[in-house]
Design an enzyme around this catalytic site. Structure first.
Site, PDB file in Angstrom:
ATOM      1  N   LYS A   3      30.529 -17.901 -24.004  1.00  0.00           N
ATOM      2  CA  LYS A   3      31.416 -17.421 -22.935  1.00  0.00           C
ATOM      3  C   LYS A   3      32.383 -18.490 -22.410  1.00  0.00           C
ATOM      4  CE  LYS A   3      30.376 -13.124 -22.473  1.00  0.00           C
ATOM      5  NZ  LYS A   3      31.075 -12.566 -23.626  1.00  0.00           N
ATOM      6  N   TYR A  11      28.859  -8.897 -23.903  1.00  0.00           N
ATOM      7  CA  TYR A  11      29.154  -9.761 -25.055  1.00  0.00           C
ATOM      8  C   TYR A  11      30.607  -9.621 -25.486  1.00  0.00           C
ATOM      9  CZ  TYR A  11      28.058 -12.319 -29.366  1.00  0.00           C
ATOM     10  OH  TYR A  11      28.014 -13.242 -30.376  1.00  0.00           O
ATOM     11  N   TYR A  62      21.409 -13.649 -34.428  1.00  0.00           N
ATOM     12  CA  TYR A  62      20.664 -14.365 -33.382  1.00  0.00           C
ATOM     13  C   TYR A  62      19.187 -14.181 -33.698  1.00  0.00           C
ATOM     14  CZ  TYR A  62      24.905 -14.749 -30.501  1.00  0.00           C
ATOM     15  OH  TYR A  62      26.162 -15.063 -30.019  1.00  0.00           O
ATOM     16  N   HIS A  92      34.681  -8.943 -35.806  1.00  0.00           N
ATOM     17  CA  HIS A  92      33.318  -8.423 -35.915  1.00  0.00           C
ATOM     18  C   HIS A  92      33.099  -7.228 -34.997  1.00  0.00           C
ATOM     19  CE1 HIS A  92      31.432 -12.408 -37.595  1.00  0.00           C
ATOM     20  NE2 HIS A  92      32.399 -11.917 -38.342  1.00  0.00           N
ATOM     21  N   PRO A 129      25.568 -22.376 -24.349  1.00  0.00           N
ATOM     22  CA  PRO A 129      26.414 -21.793 -25.397  1.00  0.00           C
ATOM     23  C   PRO A 129      26.037 -20.370 -25.840  1.00  0.00           C
ATOM     24  CG  PRO A 129      24.990 -23.497 -26.303  1.00  0.00           C
ATOM     25  CD  PRO A 129      24.840 -23.559 -24.820  1.00  0.00           C
TER      26      PRO A 129
HETATM   27  C1  DHB Z   1      29.281 -19.315 -31.784  1.00  0.00           C
HETATM   28  C2  DHB Z   1      28.655 -20.029 -30.816  1.00  0.00           C
HETATM   29  C3  DHB Z   1      27.862 -19.384 -29.910  1.00  0.00           C
HETATM   30  O1  DHB Z   1      27.252 -20.061 -28.946  1.00  0.00           O
HETATM   31  C4  DHB Z   1      27.657 -18.021 -29.973  1.00  0.00           C
HETATM   32  O2  DHB Z   1      26.824 -17.415 -29.097  1.00  0.00           O
HETATM   33  C5  DHB Z   1      28.308 -17.309 -30.943  1.00  0.00           C
HETATM   34  C6  DHB Z   1      29.117 -17.967 -31.849  1.00  0.00           C
HETATM   35  C7  DHB Z   1      30.118 -20.019 -32.784  1.00  0.00           C
HETATM   36  O3  DHB Z   1      30.242 -21.242 -32.684  1.00  0.00           O
HETATM   37  O4  DHB Z   1      30.626 -19.373 -33.700  1.00  0.00           O
END
Ligand code: DHB
Length: 388
Positions: free
Chosen positions: A294, A382, A200, A72, A290
Site C-alpha cells: 500500500k 487490495y 501469498y 492482474h 509491505p
Molecule cells: C509486491 C510487494 C508486496 O508487498 C505485495 O504485497 C505485493 C507485491 C511486489 O513487490 O511485487
C-alpha cells in the site's frame, strides 16, 4: 532561487506532486539527496491500485506502464496444501497492476525534466526554515555551494528518515507506531514466477510471497527474523526456504539472484501531517508493512489531494483545502494502515503465538475464501478503496 512550491524528495510522492502541480500551472523545484541513478534503481514494491493506473494514464505518464505492466485480476492464497484464487475483477470490478516503483520513478523523472522542471540531485545539508511564516525556505548545498529556495509552500516528500518531519516544532505532532517482530527477506531472480498472478503463502515455516516484475523476472519474499543478517542467507538456503514455503502447489524454478535484501516491517502515522506552510506526504508521514503493497498507493493519494489544495489557493486565494489537507487524507491512510496490519497479522507467524493462534489464522483464511462477503472485503481494500 524562488518558486511557488519547494519539494524535498524525488521519490514517487515528490515527483508526482511536482507533476500534478505542473498540470495545474504551478511551478515547483525538487531537491533530492541521492543521485538520479540511485532513485531510478531503488527496488521497492511494485503493485499499483486501479485508480493509480488511471492517474498515470490520465496525467500523461502511463504510456510505458500501459505497455509493460502486468494487469492482474486477483491473487492466490496458498494454505492447507492448496491454492485458493480470489478474483477481484469478479468481486469488485477492478484489479491491480504490477509495475515496479522505480519504473514509475523513471517515467516521472523523464517527464518532469522534459517539461523543464528543475530537479536538483545529490544535494546535502538540506533544511527547511520559516515554515510558520508566509515565505518558507529550503536551504541546502549543491555542487559545493550554499543554496536557498524561497517559496510559498513546502512539500515534505523526503521519506521516513527525511529532514521535513523533524523540523516541525516539538509538541505539534502525535506519533502512532507499531513494530513487527519479523522482517522480509526479498530477492529478485532471473526466473519465471511460479504463477501468472501473485501467491501469498501461509505455511508452518512462516509467510512467503511469490510476485514478479515480468514473465521472466520473479520477486520472491519470505518472513525472517527482524534482526536477520543477510550474510546468513547464501543463495541455496534462500531457495530451500522458498521451495518449502510454496509446498507442492506449484513448481518453483530457480534462477540467478540479481538482488537480495531485508525489508523491515513497521506501521507508523504522524498527525497532523502539516504545520504552517510545510505539508508532509507519503513515507515522511506514514509507513505501512509491505504486505499488500500500500505504501506508494497511499503516497499518491496524499499528493493528489495536496496538489488540489495548492491549486485552489492559487486560483481563488482560499486556504480551506490547505487547512483541511491532513484531515482529508488521514481517513484513507488509516484504512490503508488497518488493511496492511490485518494482512500482516493474518499471514505471518508471531513469536509469542501458540497452536490456538495457528488454528485461528487458518479459520480466518478459510472464511476469507469461503465467504463472498469476506472475499469482497479483502478485494475492495487490495484493489484500492474508492477515492474521495
Ligand atoms: C509486491 C510487494 C508486496 O508487498 C505485495 O504485497 C505485493 C507485491 C511486489 O513487490 O511485487
Amino acid at each position: 532561487m524562488r518558486t511557488q512550491v519547494g519539494i524535498v524528495g524525488a521519490g514517487p510522492a515528490g515527483l508526482m506532486l511536482s507533476h500534478l502541480l505542473h498540470l495545474a500551472g504551478i511551478e515547483s523545484i525538487i531537491i533530492e539527496s541521492r543521485s538520479r541513478a540511485y532513485c531510478e534503481q531503488r527496488i521497492r514494491a511494485g503493485l499499483i491500485e486501479q485508480w493509480v493506473v488511471n492517474l498515470l494514464n490520465d496525467t500523461g505518464v502511463g504510456e510505458r506502464m500501459q505497455r509493460e505492466a502486468m494487469f492482474h485480476s486477483g491473487i492466490h492464497l496458498n494454505f492447507s496444501g492448496r491454492l485458493h484464487y480470489l478474483n477481484f475483477r469478479e468481486l469488485v470490478g477492478r484489479g491491480v497492476a504490477i509495475y515496479g516503483q522505480q519504473e514509475i520513478v523513471k517515467d516521472l523523472i523523464k517527464r518532469r525534466l522534459a517539461d523543464g522542471a528543475p530537479i536538483l540531485f545529490e544535494v546535502s545539508d538540506a533544511s527547511v526554515q520559516d515554515i510558520d511564516g508566509k515565505s518558507p525556505k529550503i536551504k541546502f548545498k549543491h555542487n559545493g555551494a550554499e543554496q536557498e529556495i524561497a517559496c510559498d509552500f513546502i512539500g515534505g516528500c523526503d521519506g521516513f528518515h527525511g529532514v521535513c518531519r523533524p523540523s516541525i516544532p516539538d509538541g505539534v505532532l502525535t506519533e502512532y507506531d507499531r513494530e513487527y517482530p519479523f522482517g522480509w527477506l526479498g530477492i529478485l531472480s532471473e526466473s519465471p514466477p511460479p504463477e501468472d498472478e501473485l501467491i501469498y503463502s501461509y505455511n508452518d515455516r512462516g509467510f512467503a510471497l511469490y510476485t514478479m516484475r515480468s514473465p521472466v523476472l520473479a520477486r520472491l519474499y519470505f518472513q525472517c527474523a527482524h534482526d536477520e543478517d543477510i550474510e546468513n542467507w547464501p543463495d541455496d538456503k534462500i531457495w530451500e526456504e522458498l521451495h518449502a514455503r510454496l509446498g507442492s502447489v506449484r513448481k518453483l524454478v530457480e534462477g540467478k539472484i540479481l538482488q537480495k535484501g531485508i525489508t523491515p516491517m513497521r506501521s507508523y502515522v504522524v498527525e497532523p501531517m502539516q504545520h504552517g506552510r510545510l505539508f508532509l506526504a507519503g513515507d515522511s508521514a506514514h509507513i505501512v508493512p509491505p504486505t499488500g503493497a500500500k505504501g506508494m498507493n497511499l503516497a499518491f493519494a496524499d499528493v493528489r489531494m495536496l496538489s488540489r489544495a495548492i491549486a485552489e489557493y492559487y486560483k481563488s486565494g482560499k486556504t480551506a483545502k490547505l487547512d483541511g489537507y491532513s484531515l482529508a487524507v488521514l481517513p484513507r491512510i488509516w484504512k490503508g494502515q488497518r488493511f496492511s496490519w490485518w494482512m500482516t497479522s493474518l499471514l505471518h507467524h508471531f513469536p509469542n503465538e501458540n497452536a490456538f493462534d495457528r488454528r485461528r489464522q487458518l479459520a480466518e483464511l478459510e472464511y476469507l475464501v469461503g465467504s463472498r462477503a469476506a472475499s469482497i472485503t479483502l478485494a475492495e481494500n487490495y484493489a484500492g478503496l474508492p477515492l474521495d
